[in-house]
Scaffold this motif. Structure first.
Motif, mmCIF file in Angstrom:
data_model
loop_
_atom_site.group_PDB
_atom_site.id
_atom_site.type_symbol
_atom_site.label_atom_id
_atom_site.label_comp_id
_atom_site.label_asym_id
_atom_site.label_seq_id
_atom_site.Cartn_x
_atom_site.Cartn_y
_atom_site.Cartn_z
ATOM 1 N N ARG A 107 0.275 4.664 -0.980
ATOM 2 C CA ARG A 107 -1.773 5.193 -1.150
ATOM 3 C C ARG A 107 -2.380 5.357 0.033
ATOM 4 O O ARG A 107 -1.650 5.763 0.953
ATOM 5 N N ARG A 108 -3.222 6.522 -0.571
ATOM 6 C CA ARG A 108 -4.171 7.443 1.194
ATOM 7 C C ARG A 108 -5.029 6.654 1.118
ATOM 8 O O ARG A 108 -6.106 6.545 -0.224
ATOM 9 N N ILE A 109 -5.075 6.227 2.869
ATOM 10 C CA ILE A 109 -6.327 5.698 3.337
ATOM 11 C C ILE A 109 -6.955 6.189 4.092
ATOM 12 O O ILE A 109 -6.020 6.659 5.680
ATOM 13 N N LEU A 146 -3.232 -1.131 8.182
ATOM 14 C CA LEU A 146 -2.928 -0.282 6.776
ATOM 15 C C LEU A 146 -1.430 0.712 6.829
ATOM 16 O O LEU A 146 -0.507 0.338 5.272
ATOM 17 N N LEU A 157 0.599 -1.168 -0.471
ATOM 18 C CA LEU A 157 -0.361 -0.101 -0.424
ATOM 19 C C LEU A 157 1.009 1.368 -0.086
ATOM 20 O O LEU A 157 0.236 2.583 0.563
ATOM 21 N N ALA A 196 0.818 2.430 4.111
ATOM 22 C CA ALA A 196 -0.572 3.326 3.610
ATOM 23 C C ALA A 196 0.049 4.289 4.570
ATOM 24 O O ALA A 196 0.478 4.850 4.905
#
Length: 398
Positions: free
Chosen positions: A187-189, A222, A184, A227
């Motif tokens: 990746r922005r979550i 995450l 991840l 992430a």
């Protein structure tokens, strides 16, 4: 994790600049090399000699130093690091970053770099809350800039509120997360967690029994996969994880606003136990007994549906929207109906009836509802549930 990594540390002018001395020391303890860059204003708060002594490297300050340009041009300097960290990041420097300015060494390095950037904002509470700063922050996030902090607390100016630069351990955790290799990475979550508190009067509120443990575990898992996590939390009883951007809220409406401000993102996980209703006639002062024996009449209004709002976005919708369904009976049936009603991609359903001990406990037993069907997991610790869910999210976004 930081051994052998090169950090380009840009220090801008703010009282929080003194914290970077400890940050440099701790980075070097972990094996990282630190190249300091100072703005002109930063030298009003810390000296170049202090930074250089701790970093063991020359401090760069002037865009037009011909010797530096011959030995290491600003293009090479901006791209030779594994991560660019701006601490403190003032409102002015963030505005220049968002506008693409390049009128001094710091802003030129930031515009010329293709290296990931992490900023630690620090400013007066009114400056942090100003619409211009919020717009600039949204622009930077949209450009892929990571953010750690700010925290809430007393200001050097005497005011209180959000705007204090994150503490050094928080910045270190954010640096480690930014440099973490995993499926991840980049990746922005967005993850929501905890309960919301809906005020009845200044001292009373409506809430639920959510501890925030599962949402916290998901955010941590995450981040562990690389992430960039924006963790929007209500007043939970567990501490937020390290290495994520923490946004604290109280009410459902505040949570929706914080989630919207955190977008765009590739995924959103809505683990918070948001109150469905709020008191429409909340009192401005503490309600007192009037001697009649009658309870005060409370009028209720429906809270915004955060999950449905984000899942229904026509522009800027995350690729993967995950909701939670806490039920006490007919768990799978209610979860399937909720997935269709809300328009989300997945629902994580669990039985929170008192006999299960799940709400507020250390374990969870969930069923993952997707377009392909239902998948029931065995009873696991909340940490293990989070690890499984994070891995599934990574696979879905691959």
């Amino acid at each position: 994790m930081l051994s052998g990594k090169r950090i380009l540390l840009i220090v801008s002018g703010g009282i929080a600049a003194y914290k970077v001395l400890d940050l440099i020391r701790r980075l070097r303890e972990r094996g990282a090399a630190v190249t300091p860059v100072m703005t002109r204003a930063a030298a009003e708060f810390v000296t170049p000699l202090s930074l250089s002594a701790l970093a063991g490297e020359k401090v760069f300050r002037d865009l037009f130093d011909l010797t530096d340009e011959a030995e290491m041009g600003h293009i090479q300097l901006s791209r030779s690091a594994d991560l660019v960290v701006v601490a403190p990041a003032t409102a002015d420097l963030m505005a220049r970053m968002a506008g693409g300015h390049a009128d001094d060494l710091a802003s030129t390095l930031l515009l010329a770099t293709d290296t990931p950037v992490l900023v630690a904002p620090a400013m007066n509470v009114r400056m942090w809350q100003h619409p211009a700063t919020r717009r600039n922050l949204a622009t930077l996030r949209g450009d892929g800039v990571r953010v750690v902090g700010p925290n809430e607390g007393d200001m050097a100016c005497g005011e209180f509120g959000p705007g204090r630069m994150a503490e050094v351990p928080e910045i270190l955790a954010a640096i480690e997360a930014a440099l973490a290799d995993g499926p991840l990475k980049g990746r922005r979550i967005v993850v929501t967690s905890g309960p919301t508190h809906e005020p009845i009067d200044p001292v009373r509120y409506i809430a639920n029994r959510s501890s925030g443990a599962q949402g916290t575990a998901i955010a941590r898992a995450l981040a562990g996969l690389g992430a960039e996590v924006v963790f929007v939390t209500g007043p939970a009883t567990v501490a937020p994880p390290a290495g994520v951007q923490v946004v604290r809220v109280e009410t459902a409406r505040e949570m929706l606003e914080a989630v919207q401000a955190a977008l765009p993102a590739e995924a959103a996980v809505f683990a918070a136990a948001v109150a469905d209703w709020r008191v429409a006639n909340a009192a401005g002062q503490k309600m007192k007994k009037d001697g009649s024996g009658r309870a005060p009449a409370l009028e209720f209004a429906e809270n915004p549906d955060i999950l449905a709002t984000v899942a229904g976005l026509s522009k800027g919708r995350p690729r993967l929207v995950v909701g939670f369904a806490a039920e006490t009976h007919d768990v799978e049936a209610h979860a399937r109906a909720k997935r269709g009603r809300k328009g989300c991609d997945w629902i994580v359903a669990n039985d929170v009836s008192p006999a299960t001990g799940i709400m507020g406990g250390a374990e969870n037993e969930v069923t993952l509802i997707t377009a392909e069907g239902a998948e029931t997991w065995p009873r696991l610790t909340k940490h293990e549930v989070a690890q499984r869910l994070a891995q599934r999210i990574a696979e879905a976004l691959a």
